[in-house]
Motif scaffolding. Structure first.
Motif, PDB file in Angstrom:
ATOM      1  N   LEU A  72      -8.572   3.546 -27.965  1.00 18.52           N
ATOM      2  CA  LEU A  72      -8.901   4.875 -27.824  1.00 18.52           C
ATOM      3  C   LEU A  72      -9.093   5.689 -29.166  1.00 18.52           C
ATOM      4  CD1 LEU A  72      -6.551   5.840 -24.960  1.00 18.52           C
ATOM      5  CD2 LEU A  72      -8.985   5.555 -24.588  1.00 18.52           C
ATOM      6  N   LYS A  73     -10.150   6.134 -29.327  1.00 20.29           N
ATOM      7  CA  LYS A  73     -10.627   6.677 -30.575  1.00 20.29           C
ATOM      8  C   LYS A  73      -9.988   8.093 -30.978  1.00 20.29           C
ATOM      9  CE  LYS A  73     -15.398   4.928 -30.261  1.00 20.29           C
ATOM     10  NZ  LYS A  73     -16.867   5.378 -30.230  1.00 20.29           N
ATOM     11  N   LYS A  74      -9.577   7.894 -32.186  1.00 28.61           N
ATOM     12  CA  LYS A  74      -8.873   9.427 -32.592  1.00 28.61           C
ATOM     13  C   LYS A  74      -9.923  10.621 -32.888  1.00 28.61           C
ATOM     14  CE  LYS A  74      -5.555   7.075 -35.677  1.00 28.61           C
ATOM     15  NZ  LYS A  74      -4.966   7.018 -37.196  1.00 28.61           N
ATOM     16  N   THR A  75     -10.980  10.330 -32.561  1.00 26.30           N
ATOM     17  CA  THR A  75     -12.079  11.496 -32.437  1.00 26.30           C
ATOM     18  C   THR A  75     -11.912  12.274 -31.021  1.00 26.30           C
ATOM     19  OG1 THR A  75     -13.712  10.030 -31.650  1.00 26.30           O
ATOM     20  CG2 THR A  75     -13.515  10.650 -34.205  1.00 26.30           C
ATOM     21  N   TYR A  76     -11.361  11.529 -29.934  1.00 27.30           N
ATOM     22  CA  TYR A  76     -10.905  12.062 -28.805  1.00 27.30           C
ATOM     23  C   TYR A  76     -10.018  13.237 -28.786  1.00 27.30           C
ATOM     24  CZ  TYR A  76     -12.863   7.994 -26.584  1.00 27.30           C
ATOM     25  OH  TYR A  76     -13.781   6.817 -26.066  1.00 27.30           O
ATOM     26  N   TYR A  77     -10.391  14.333 -28.081  1.00 30.15           N
ATOM     27  CA  TYR A  77      -9.281  15.389 -27.743  1.00 30.15           C
ATOM     28  C   TYR A  77      -8.091  14.727 -27.389  1.00 30.15           C
ATOM     29  CZ  TYR A  77     -13.133  18.966 -28.558  1.00 30.15           C
ATOM     30  OH  TYR A  77     -14.098  19.622 -28.983  1.00 30.15           O
ATOM     31  N   THR A  78      -7.018  15.297 -27.902  1.00 29.16           N
ATOM     32  CA  THR A  78      -5.693  14.558 -27.146  1.00 29.16           C
ATOM     33  C   THR A  78      -5.511  14.931 -26.013  1.00 29.16           C
ATOM     34  OG1 THR A  78      -4.746  15.454 -29.290  1.00 29.16           O
ATOM     35  CG2 THR A  78      -3.235  14.927 -27.807  1.00 29.16           C
ATOM     36  N   GLU A  79      -6.005  15.817 -25.293  1.00 29.38           N
ATOM     37  CA  GLU A  79      -6.019  16.041 -23.847  1.00 29.38           C
ATOM     38  C   GLU A  79      -6.705  14.930 -23.079  1.00 29.38           C
ATOM     39  OE1 GLU A  79      -5.285  20.257 -25.610  1.00 29.38           O
ATOM     40  OE2 GLU A  79      -6.910  18.259 -25.911  1.00 29.38           O
ATOM     41  N   VAL A  80      -7.842  14.487 -23.704  1.00 29.95           N
ATOM     42  CA  VAL A  80      -8.578  13.389 -23.153  1.00 29.95           C
ATOM     43  C   VAL A  80      -7.696  11.949 -23.076  1.00 29.95           C
ATOM     44  CG1 VAL A  80     -10.588  11.712 -23.208  1.00 29.95           C
ATOM     45  CG2 VAL A  80     -10.812  14.492 -23.565  1.00 29.95           C
ATOM     46  N   LEU A  81      -7.052  11.890 -24.237  1.00 30.94           N
ATOM     47  CA  LEU A  81      -6.418  10.698 -24.544  1.00 30.94           C
ATOM     48  C   LEU A  81      -5.251  10.708 -23.434  1.00 30.94           C
ATOM     49  CD1 LEU A  81      -5.174   8.523 -27.131  1.00 30.94           C
ATOM     50  CD2 LEU A  81      -3.287   9.969 -26.349  1.00 30.94           C
ATOM     51  N   VAL A  82      -4.596  11.784 -23.298  1.00 31.97           N
ATOM     52  CA  VAL A  82      -3.270  11.821 -22.407  1.00 31.97           C
ATOM     53  C   VAL A  82      -3.701  11.620 -21.058  1.00 31.97           C
ATOM     54  CG1 VAL A  82      -1.708  13.568 -21.266  1.00 31.97           C
ATOM     55  CG2 VAL A  82      -1.900  13.618 -23.825  1.00 31.97           C
ATOM     56  N   HIS A  83      -4.999  12.146 -20.488  1.00 32.07           N
ATOM     57  CA  HIS A  83      -5.539  12.102 -19.182  1.00 32.07           C
ATOM     58  C   HIS A  83      -5.588  10.390 -19.033  1.00 32.07           C
ATOM     59  CE1 HIS A  83      -7.385  12.463 -15.611  1.00 32.07           C
ATOM     60  NE2 HIS A  83      -8.819  11.739 -16.047  1.00 32.07           N
ATOM     61  N   ARG A  84      -6.288   9.824 -20.012  1.00 24.74           N
ATOM     62  CA  ARG A  84      -6.587   8.424 -19.703  1.00 24.74           C
ATOM     63  C   ARG A  84      -5.508   7.306 -19.899  1.00 24.74           C
ATOM     64  NH1 ARG A  84     -12.617   7.077 -22.608  1.00 24.74           N
ATOM     65  NH2 ARG A  84     -13.383   8.929 -21.833  1.00 24.74           N
ATOM     66  N   VAL A  85      -4.484   7.756 -20.679  1.00 21.84           N
ATOM     67  CA  VAL A  85      -3.270   7.220 -20.793  1.00 21.84           C
ATOM     68  C   VAL A  85      -2.356   6.892 -19.417  1.00 21.84           C
ATOM     69  CG1 VAL A  85      -0.797   6.650 -21.619  1.00 21.84           C
ATOM     70  CG2 VAL A  85      -2.945   6.839 -22.960  1.00 21.84           C
ATOM     71  N   ASN A  86      -2.340   8.487 -18.681  1.00 28.51           N
ATOM     72  CA  ASN A  86      -1.711   8.781 -17.381  1.00 28.51           C
ATOM     73  C   ASN A  86      -2.373   7.847 -16.346  1.00 28.51           C
ATOM     74  OD1 ASN A  86       0.215  10.189 -18.960  1.00 28.51           O
ATOM     75  ND2 ASN A  86      -0.905  12.159 -18.281  1.00 28.51           N
ATOM     76  N   LYS A  87      -3.691   7.800 -16.319  1.00 28.97           N
ATOM     77  CA  LYS A  87      -4.354   7.255 -15.347  1.00 28.97           C
ATOM     78  C   LYS A  87      -4.084   5.474 -15.401  1.00 28.97           C
ATOM     79  CE  LYS A  87      -6.934  10.156 -12.832  1.00 28.97           C
ATOM     80  NZ  LYS A  87      -6.638  10.195 -11.651  1.00 28.97           N
ATOM     81  N   VAL A  88      -4.005   5.090 -16.395  1.00 32.59           N
ATOM     82  CA  VAL A  88      -3.708   3.753 -16.312  1.00 32.59           C
ATOM     83  C   VAL A  88      -2.402   3.396 -16.055  1.00 32.59           C
ATOM     84  CG1 VAL A  88      -3.404   1.731 -18.084  1.00 32.59           C
ATOM     85  CG2 VAL A  88      -5.424   3.187 -18.302  1.00 32.59           C
ATOM     86  N   LEU A  89      -1.372   4.188 -16.482  1.00 34.27           N
ATOM     87  CA  LEU A  89       0.005   4.184 -16.040  1.00 34.27           C
ATOM     88  C   LEU A  89       0.184   4.275 -14.604  1.00 34.27           C
ATOM     89  CD1 LEU A  89       2.160   5.961 -18.967  1.00 34.27           C
ATOM     90  CD2 LEU A  89       1.112   3.402 -18.717  1.00 34.27           C
ATOM     91  N   GLU A  90      -0.545   5.269 -13.817  1.00 29.70           N
ATOM     92  CA  GLU A  90      -0.400   5.296 -12.463  1.00 29.70           C
ATOM     93  C   GLU A  90      -0.997   4.114 -11.757  1.00 29.70           C
ATOM     94  OE1 GLU A  90      -2.791   8.807 -11.535  1.00 29.70           O
ATOM     95  OE2 GLU A  90      -1.672  10.143 -12.598  1.00 29.70           O
ATOM     96  N   LYS A  91      -1.770   3.305 -12.221  1.00 31.77           N
ATOM     97  CA  LYS A  91      -2.230   2.084 -11.404  1.00 31.77           C
ATOM     98  C   LYS A  91      -1.315   0.782 -11.899  1.00 31.77           C
ATOM     99  CE  LYS A  91      -7.252   3.607 -11.402  1.00 31.77           C
ATOM    100  NZ  LYS A  91      -7.256   3.371  -9.662  1.00 31.77           N
ATOM    101  N   PHE A  92      -0.544   1.024 -12.848  1.00 28.09           N
ATOM    102  CA  PHE A  92       0.232  -0.148 -13.431  1.00 28.09           C
ATOM    103  C   PHE A  92       1.024  -0.690 -12.301  1.00 28.09           C
ATOM    104  CE2 PHE A  92       3.575  -2.319 -15.479  1.00 28.09           C
ATOM    105  CZ  PHE A  92       2.987  -3.321 -16.316  1.00 28.09           C
ATOM    106  N   ASN A  93       1.124  -1.796 -11.902  1.00 31.12           N
ATOM    107  CA  ASN A  93       1.929  -2.550 -11.057  1.00 31.12           C
ATOM    108  C   ASN A  93       2.553  -3.877 -11.572  1.00 31.12           C
ATOM    109  OD1 ASN A  93       3.135  -2.688  -8.468  1.00 31.12           O
ATOM    110  ND2 ASN A  93       1.434  -3.739  -7.723  1.00 31.12           N
TER     111      ASN A  93
END
Length: 465
Positions: A72-93
């Motif tokens: 995930l690029k450092k140029t992303y807004y931090t809010e975007v990174l947080v959202h993407r990380v949380n989405k992945v963790l929700e699906k992790f099984n």
């Protein structure tokens, strides 16, 4: 009639059958275990992308054991990174998590999310945890994320039931790397107490550690690196199996490494740009290195040290015998070239098994005039020194004399590598400056440099390059 006979030809019927076989997705028919094994060989980004292949692949990646969000690029807004990380963790099984890594500027504002990420990683018995929240200018850790006590501490559960799953989850953690993350003294102790399998602990750019110590011996810890711990005054460490220790920061810190007979690698680097009271010339240099590490010096195999720590040594014969030292790197920073050459010469004479010497000289303007005499020890020919690397070469009198001294006093020297470019050290990494520090009016210095190098080369035995 002719067309119908052609369409019914046996060869054409076989061709249609082959096409149907080719169109069939045989990989998707593999068992779940094999599909998971395939995905485990991909990066996290590639693993997530497999979910668009077919319905069969949609949930294969959710058991992926390496959650490395470094893509995930450092140029992303931090809010975007947080959202993407949380989405992945929700699906992790998945089951056991091998690695959890995030490299992106983060601050205390996202504390609740970061707390949950750490809890998620430890619940899934993570082995390697890396949180690198650096990347934007900050003033000595201002607004860094602070690790709360409850993330790593389960004191009530430990007192009531040491077999609790929340306590067991820390046992799997073997590698912990934190950058621009603040720890308190109590959290530092709790981490070393609860993470009994921890082998590597690296802490960079931290505010909060003042008097850090672990109250109980840590039997598994092999590597501890402290870089830019701005508030640290004292460190007491009980780690009998410690192999590598690195400290980069101010010189006024008291470092007490107790009972570490296996310590083989030591890095002590004094930073000169943090505060005015961290000037490299100070009266406690010798005490810093020799009083705190004197019992370990004869056992070291690798040592990286700032020359500034030797500023007050009037008699270099006080140096002990470095019985096992094989690699030595001296960083001059803003110390004099003369001192750097003297320290190197005396350590070489006290290290009979030294194989590699690195000198990183300061980019100060060189002087070709004879100044204070360079005092070098007399020694019998060194039998093991094979290579010398020297950066920041400016053809000054001291460096030329030192190189000539090495050629004369070593029997095993095979290679001398000289570079006019200066270097900067940051932790384990050495960065080469991209431009020369010589001024335009120093062209004559370049000519003298070439002439002096030729003199040294002519004196070298044929097998030295």
């Amino acid at each position: 009639m002719a067309n119908s006979s052609v369409l019914g030809h046996p060869l054409l019927r076989n061709l249609k059958r082959f096409k149907k076989i080719e169109e069939k997705d045989r990989i998707s028919d593999l068992p779940d275990e094999l599909l998971s094994n395939i995905v485990a060989r991909l990066t996290l980004k590639e693993a997530i992308t497999t979910s668009i292949l077919s319905k069969r692949w949609a949930d294969v990646w959710v058991s992926y054991p390496i959650l490395d969000f470094g893509f995930l690029k450092k140029t992303y807004y931090t809010e975007v990174l947080v959202h993407r990380v949380n989405k992945v963790l929700e699906k992790f099984n998945g089951g056991k998590l091998h690695k959890f890594r995030i490299v992106h500027p983060m601050s205390e504002r996202f504390k609740s999310h970061i707390d949950e990420w750490i809890s998620f990683a430890t619940r899934n018995r993570v082995s390697e945890l890396e949180l690198d929240f650096g990347g934007w200018p900050r003033h000595e850790g201002f607004d860094n994320y602070h690790v709360p006590l409850h993330v790593f501490a389960r004191e009530e559960m430990m007192l009531l039931n040491r077999s609790s799953p929340n306590v067991r989850s820390f046992v799997s953690l073997r590698d912990l790397r934190l950058r621009s993350v603040n720890l308190s003294d109590q959290v530092f102790d709790i981490i070393l107490y609860n993470c009994s399998s921890l082998e590597n602990f690296h802490l960079t750019h931290n505010c909060g550690l003042v008097n850090a110590k672990n109250t109980a011996p840590h039997l598994k810890l092999k590597s501890l690196k402290l870089q830019g711990c701005y508030d640290l005054n004292k460190l007491e460490l009980l780690a009998p199996n410690l192999v590598s220790f690195m400290y980069e920061g101010g010189y006024k810190v008291r470092l007490c490494i107790k009972d570490a007979p296996q310590l083989a690698s030591l890095c002590l680097s004094v930073e000169t740009g943090l505060k005015s009271d961290m000037h490299p010339i100070f009266p406690r240099g010798k005490n810093f290195i020799f009083n705190q590490f004197s019992s370990y010096l004869p056992k070291l195999e690798s040592m990286v040290v700032s020359v500034a720590l030797f500023e007050d040594m009037s008699n270099f014969m006080e140096l002990c015998v470095f019985s096992n030292l094989k690699t030595l790197a001296l960083d001059a920073n803003s110390s004099s070239i003369r001192l750097c050459c003297q320290v190197a010469a005396f350590i070489i004479s006290a290290a009979p098994y030294l194989e590699l010497l690195e000198l990183h000289l300061s980019p100060t303007r060189a002087s070709l005039k004879e100044m204070e005499a360079l005092e070098l020890p007399s020694m019998s020919p060194h039998k093991n020194l094979k290579e010398v690397k020297l950066s920041g070469f400016r053809a000054d009198v001291y460096t030329i004399d030192f190189l000539a001294y090495l050629v004369e006093c070593t029997d095993s020297l095979q290679k001398i590598n000289l570079s006019a470019y200066a270097t900067d050290r940051s932790g384990d990494e050495l960065f080469v400056q991209n431009r020369l520090k010589w001024r335009a009016d120093e062209a004559e210095n370049c000519k003298i440099c070439v002439q002096e190098l030729r003199k040294i080369v002519y004196k070298c035995p044929a097998d030295i390059s």
